[in-house]
Write a protein that holds these residues in place. Structure first.
Motif, PDB file in Angstrom:
ATOM      1  N   ASP A 127      18.619 -16.678 -43.409  1.00  0.00           N
ATOM      2  CA  ASP A 127      19.465 -16.695 -42.221  1.00  0.00           C
ATOM      3  C   ASP A 127      20.754 -17.440 -42.544  1.00  0.00           C
ATOM      4  N   ASN A 150      13.584 -15.811 -43.477  1.00  0.00           N
ATOM      5  CA  ASN A 150      13.027 -15.048 -42.364  1.00  0.00           C
ATOM      6  C   ASN A 150      12.513 -13.698 -42.851  1.00  0.00           C
ATOM      7  N   LEU A 205      10.231 -10.775 -35.734  1.00  0.00           N
ATOM      8  CA  LEU A 205      10.921 -11.677 -36.637  1.00  0.00           C
ATOM      9  C   LEU A 205      10.035 -12.884 -36.908  1.00  0.00           C
ATOM     10  N   GLU A 215      10.125 -16.484 -38.531  1.00  0.00           N
ATOM     11  CA  GLU A 215      11.054 -17.515 -38.973  1.00  0.00           C
ATOM     12  C   GLU A 215      10.269 -18.633 -39.627  1.00  0.00           C
TER      13      GLU A 215
END
Length: 182
Positions: A159, A166, A178, A180
């Motif tokens: 990111d 990610n 997503l 993370e």
């Protein structure tokens, strides 16, 4: 003992539904040592097409069991999800015990009242390809574009804003997810 967290989306979780979920999930409690604390997270969703989705995640120690089912019948989906969880437990009892033998023995996690299903050691245990990737800093829109250009169901990237790793992925329902890393 199982600690339940039952949540509904587009549906009110009535006492009848709560009781049904808890009584069905109590079936899996017999597989675990009574001293073992389990956290069961149940998500019930109803869509506009009048389909029901049931997601169950059971957490204990560092193990996560997860199953989901989508059908026209909420109660039928609950039954099928519990059956899937039971199959996962029976199939993976030996693997879990082997992986965690340093921390705990299988007898401490599971009861000895059931037999594990025989598991072929060749199933998904062999790495057949290793790929090295260089993670380029980008935003999620660029990651989506890259994923689509490559024709993949997932894409790993850094990111650009917070410099974390990610994973962007396409879910079975066609939506995006997503992951993370923290």
């Amino acid at each position: 003992m199982i600690k339940y967290s039952i949540r509904g989306e587009n549906i009110e979780v009535t006492e009848a539904i709560r009781d049904y979920v808890e009584s069905k999930l109590a079936k899996v409690e017999k597989y675990f040592n009574p001293k073992q604390d389990l956290d069961a997270r149940v998500n019930l969703k109803v869509y506009r097409e009048k389909t029901a989705k049931v997601e169950v995640t059971i957490l204990f120690d560092s193990i996560t069991l997860r199953a989901e089912d989508v059908s026209q019948d909420m109660y039928g989906s609950i039954d099928l999800v519990v059956d899937k969880i039971e199959r996962q437990i029976r199939k993976n009892k030996t693997k879990i015990a082997k992986k965690h033998r340093e921390k705990t023995s299988a007898g401490q996690v599971f009861t000895t009242e059931f037999e594990a299903e025989p598991v072929e050691e060749t199933v998904a245990t062999k790495i057949v390809r290793t790929k090295n990737v260089t993670l380029k800093p980008m935003d999620v829109e660029e990651a989506l574009l890259q994923m689509d250009l490559l024709g993949h169901d997932f894409f790993i990237y850094t990111d650009a804003e917070d410099n974390t790793t990610n994973v962007l992925y396409r879910r079975e329902d066609g939506e995006l997810g997503l992951i993370e890393a923290k």
